[in-house]
Design an enzyme around this catalytic site. Structure first.
Site, PDB file in Angstrom:
ATOM      1  N   PRO A 280       0.839  -1.208   0.000  1.00 28.42           N
ATOM      2  CG  PRO A 280       0.012  -1.047   2.187  1.00 28.42           C
ATOM      3  CD  PRO A 280       0.738  -1.978   1.259  1.00 28.42           C
TER       4      PRO A 280
ATOM      5  CB  SER B  69      -2.955   3.061   0.899  1.00 30.18           C
ATOM      6  OG  SER B  69      -3.097   4.032   1.915  1.00 30.18           O
TER       7      SER B  69
ATOM      8  CD  GLN C 275      -3.009   0.721   5.087  1.00 27.54           C
ATOM      9  OE1 GLN C 275      -3.219   1.536   4.202  1.00 27.54           O
ATOM     10  NE2 GLN C 275      -2.999   1.045   6.374  1.00 27.54           N
TER      11      GLN C 275
ATOM     12  CE1 TYR D  75      -1.645   3.477   8.483  1.00 31.16           C
ATOM     13  CE2 TYR D  75      -2.276   4.694   6.519  1.00 31.16           C
ATOM     14  CZ  TYR D  75      -1.302   4.100   7.300  1.00 31.16           C
ATOM     15  OH  TYR D  75      -0.006   4.133   6.898  1.00 31.16           O
TER      16      TYR D  75
ATOM     17  CB  THR E   5      -0.767  -0.206   8.798  1.00 32.30           C
ATOM     18  OG1 THR E   5      -0.892  -0.738   7.485  1.00 32.30           O
ATOM     19  CG2 THR E   5       0.624   0.370   8.982  1.00 32.30           C
TER      20      THR E   5
ATOM     21  NE  ARG F 265       7.066   9.576   6.797  1.00 30.53           N
ATOM     22  CZ  ARG F 265       5.798   9.273   6.470  1.00 30.53           C
ATOM     23  NH1 ARG F 265       5.226   9.844   5.426  1.00 30.53           N
ATOM     24  NH2 ARG F 265       5.112   8.387   7.163  1.00 30.53           N
TER      25      ARG F 265
ATOM     26  CE  LYS G  87       2.640  -2.337   4.794  1.00 35.98           C
ATOM     27  NZ  LYS G  87       2.991  -0.990   5.228  1.00 35.98           N
TER      28      LYS G  87
ATOM     29  CB  SER H 191       6.456  -3.712   7.402  1.00 33.27           C
ATOM     30  OG  SER H 191       6.422  -2.423   6.817  1.00 33.27           O
TER      31      SER H 191
ATOM     32  CG  HIS I 152       5.016   2.852   7.337  1.00 34.59           C
ATOM     33  ND1 HIS I 152       3.819   2.504   7.886  1.00 34.59           N
ATOM     34  CD2 HIS I 152       4.700   3.738   6.352  1.00 34.59           C
ATOM     35  CE1 HIS I 152       2.828   3.154   7.293  1.00 34.59           C
ATOM     36  NE2 HIS I 152       3.342   3.908   6.343  1.00 34.59           N
TER      37      HIS I 152
ATOM     38  NE  ARG J 120       6.448   6.754   3.479  1.00 30.05           N
ATOM     39  CZ  ARG J 120       6.672   7.703   2.581  1.00 30.05           C
ATOM     40  NH1 ARG J 120       7.825   7.728   1.939  1.00 30.05           N
ATOM     41  NH2 ARG J 120       5.770   8.622   2.316  1.00 30.05           N
TER      42      ARG J 120
ATOM     43  N   GLY K  14      10.494  -3.621   2.704  1.00 32.35           N
ATOM     44  CA  GLY K  14      11.494  -2.636   3.102  1.00 32.35           C
ATOM     45  C   GLY K  14      12.802  -2.853   2.380  1.00 32.35           C
TER      46      GLY K  14
ATOM     47  NE  ARG L 292      14.524   0.929  -3.194  1.00 37.43           N
ATOM     48  CZ  ARG L 292      13.700   0.782  -2.146  1.00 37.43           C
ATOM     49  NH1 ARG L 292      12.942  -0.301  -2.028  1.00 37.43           N
ATOM     50  NH2 ARG L 292      13.608   1.717  -1.222  1.00 37.43           N
TER      51      ARG L 292
ATOM     52  NE  ARG M 163      10.858   5.152  -0.084  1.00 36.53           N
ATOM     53  CZ  ARG M 163      10.756   4.605   1.135  1.00 36.53           C
ATOM     54  NH1 ARG M 163      10.864   3.298   1.292  1.00 36.53           N
ATOM     55  NH2 ARG M 163      10.544   5.372   2.189  1.00 36.53           N
TER      56      ARG M 163
HETATM   57  C1  LIG Z   1       4.948   7.057  -0.510  1.00 37.08           C
HETATM   58  C2  LIG Z   1       4.617   5.930   0.413  1.00 37.08           C
HETATM   59  C3  LIG Z   1       3.362   5.872   1.000  1.00 37.08           C
HETATM   60  C4  LIG Z   1       3.039   4.823   1.858  1.00 37.08           C
HETATM   61  N1  LIG Z   1       1.771   4.731   2.362  1.00 37.08           N
HETATM   62  C5  LIG Z   1       1.415   3.678   3.137  1.00 37.08           C
HETATM   63  C6  LIG Z   1       0.079   3.536   3.581  1.00 37.08           C
HETATM   64  O1  LIG Z   1      -0.794   4.334   3.261  1.00 37.08           O
HETATM   65  N2  LIG Z   1      -0.194   2.464   4.369  1.00 37.08           N
HETATM   66  C7  LIG Z   1       0.751   1.538   4.742  1.00 37.08           C
HETATM   67  O2  LIG Z   1       0.451   0.587   5.461  1.00 37.08           O
HETATM   68  N3  LIG Z   1       2.022   1.653   4.291  1.00 37.08           N
HETATM   69  C8  LIG Z   1       2.373   2.684   3.503  1.00 37.08           C
HETATM   70  N4  LIG Z   1       3.648   2.791   3.026  1.00 37.08           N
HETATM   71  C9  LIG Z   1       4.632   1.762   3.381  1.00 37.08           C
HETATM   72  C10 LIG Z   1       4.624   0.636   2.335  1.00 37.08           C
HETATM   73  O3  LIG Z   1       3.427  -0.085   2.382  1.00 37.08           O
HETATM   74  C11 LIG Z   1       5.793  -0.348   2.564  1.00 37.08           C
HETATM   75  O4  LIG Z   1       5.751  -0.804   3.900  1.00 37.08           O
HETATM   76  C12 LIG Z   1       7.147   0.270   2.276  1.00 37.08           C
HETATM   77  O5  LIG Z   1       7.081   1.128   1.168  1.00 37.08           O
HETATM   78  C13 LIG Z   1       8.176  -0.814   1.988  1.00 37.08           C
HETATM   79  O6  LIG Z   1       9.430  -0.276   1.755  1.00 37.08           O
HETATM   80  P1  LIG Z   1      10.029  -0.010   0.283  1.00 37.08           P
HETATM   81  O7  LIG Z   1       9.387   1.239  -0.209  1.00 37.08           O
HETATM   82  O8  LIG Z   1      11.479   0.151   0.543  1.00 37.08           O
HETATM   83  O9  LIG Z   1       9.677  -1.198  -0.586  1.00 37.08           O
HETATM   84  C14 LIG Z   1       3.999   3.819   2.156  1.00 37.08           C
HETATM   85  C15 LIG Z   1       5.258   3.888   1.553  1.00 37.08           C
HETATM   86  C16 LIG Z   1       5.576   4.912   0.689  1.00 37.08           C
HETATM   87  C17 LIG Z   1       6.924   4.924   0.029  1.00 37.08           C
END
Ligand SMILES: Cc1cc2nc3c(=O)[nH]c(=O)nc-3n(C[C@H](O)[C@H](O)[C@H](O)COP(=O)(O)O)c2cc1C
Length: 395
Positions: A87, A116, A137, A139, A165, A174, A263, A285, A287, A290, A319, A322, A342
């Protein structure tokens, strides 16, 4: 070949980092940094990727691998390869087709998409876009009533799993977003916005597409009783008021008849708690670095969680993925599949659905090559004996 397909084909795009470069070129700084950035000093963001580099392979050479079996069964769905689209909140900012394009790309690649709560498109439209499994997902932003309405809509639309989550008790800090004036830009207050507007003028193609799409939309899946859909600017404050606790799972189990996945698990203790409240799976995870900066890389946390779960639930991780070789390393350490965030979102920002397809094709080709070079014919045969981890890593 279309112009977009050419733009993401070799030699322009060979790996995920090339898609990141294209995304950076196409997006205004505030949008790129929202996608790319992490919390505070971004230590965990960097660690997530670095951990994959510290674990090395122990191949079995002189083994013929004519074809590999990449299929993975996750939450009852058969996926063509073990990478699921994570998501990513408000993907509509990266591309007007946002969540719909990502879901379509996932379905065409034979894998699942997790939508999401913070989506720019209606959950029904996202589900209809994909030919594959789509999961929701959750919230609790907007409160339980808003969540109940979304869960019911998701069930009726055919979403087949709920990802809850648990690492977002308040929004992470951030720092890039603060510097870019992201809050001011979303405020709608022209005077506050003016100092930050020049970054958009430098990206006229993105700006035109954004304006033609109607600018920032309200969030159609968070409908507050008596008020209507929540605005994006309200989300950060709403997160702090809506922390998910283990007690909420009793209510969620009544609301949602299908599998529930937790998650944001990083320890064996939380994994056991997730199982105690009835989770069918956990996602290791942080996140994507973040939220709480300074937590360990997820690859590092994975073995402890796998040990605690002990086969009683499905273990996924995300996480820092790539490359396809990262997927193989996570599976060697006990993950059933990974989520990528990403990696596909860079593709979405670079070229919409075509970019998502390219990101998934890169990961899949990497995975196949890695398996052949490792001398392993099936994901089911991968285990820690194919890896060398630094001393001190749990095995
Ligand atoms: C821009 C962005 C927005 C995200 N928004 C959510 C979200 O709304 N809900 C959530 O559970 N995780 C969110 N995530 C976390 C991702 O689901 C995931 O855990 C994370 O991107 C994995 O790491 P990676 O980007 O290195 O693959 C977000 C990640 C990014 C990069």
């Amino acid at each position: 070949m279309s112009r977009l397909t050419r733009a993401v084909a070799p030699p322009h795009v060979v790996n995920i980092d090339d898609l990141r470069r294209l995304a950076r070129r196409r997006l205004p700084a505030a949008v790129f940094d929202y996608l790319d950035g992490g919390a505070e000093g971004e230590v965990t963001l960097r660690e997530n990727c670095r951990a994959f580099e510290t674990v090395t392979f122990r191949p079995r050479n002189a083994v013929a691998v004519p074809h590999c079996d990449f299929r993975a069964r996750v939450l009852g769905a058969e996926l063509s390869f073990p990478a699921i689209l994570a998501p990513v909140g408000y993907s509509r900012l990266m591309h007007p087709d946002g969540e719909r394009a990502a879901a379509r790309g996932a379905g065409r690649a034979g894998t699942a998409y997790i939508l999401s709560t913070i989506s720019g498109h209606k959950l029904e439209d996202v589900k209809a876009s994909s030919s594959g499994p789509v999961w929701y997902q959750l919230y609790l932003v907007g409160g339980r009533e808003a969540a109940e309405a979304a869960i019911e809509r998701a069930r009726l639309a055919g979403f087949s799993a709920l990802f809850v989550t648990i690492d977002t008790g308040t929004a992470g800090m951030r720092e890039r977003d603060v510097r870019n004036g992201t809050g001011e830009l979303m405020s709608g207050d022209i005077r506050a916005m003016i100092p930050h507007l020049s970054q958009f003028l430098a990206h006229p193609k993105w700006l035109t597409a954004f304006l033609l799409d109607g600018g920032i939309h309200k969030l159609p899946n968070i409908v507050i009783p008596g008020h209507g859909p929540m605005s994006l600017i309200s989300v950060a404050a709403a997160l702090a008021d809506s922390v998910v606790t283990w007690r909420d799972f009793q209510w969620l189990r009544v609301m949602w008849p299908g599998p529930i996945v937790v998650k944001g698990v990083l320890t064996g203790d939380d994994a056991r708690r997730a199982i105690d409240v009835g989770a069918a799976g956990v996602v290791v995870s942080n996140h994507g670095g973040r939220q709480l900066d300074g937590v360990s890389a997820t690859l590092r946390a994975l073995p402890e969680v796998v040990k605690a779960v002990d086969g009683r639930a499905e273990v996924l991780m995300d996480g820092g993925v790539r490359r396809g070789s990262d997927i193989v390393k996570a599976i060697c350490l006990g993950a059933r599949a990974v989520l990528v965030g990403r990696a596909y979102a860079y593709g979405l920002a670079a070229a919409g659905e075509v970019g998502v397809a390219r990101a998934l094709a890169i990961l899949r080709a990497d995975l196949e090559r890695t398996m052949k070079l490792l001398g392993c014919i099936s994901l089911a045969d991968l285990d820690a004996s194919y890896l060398d981890a630094p001393p001190g890593w749990p095995r």
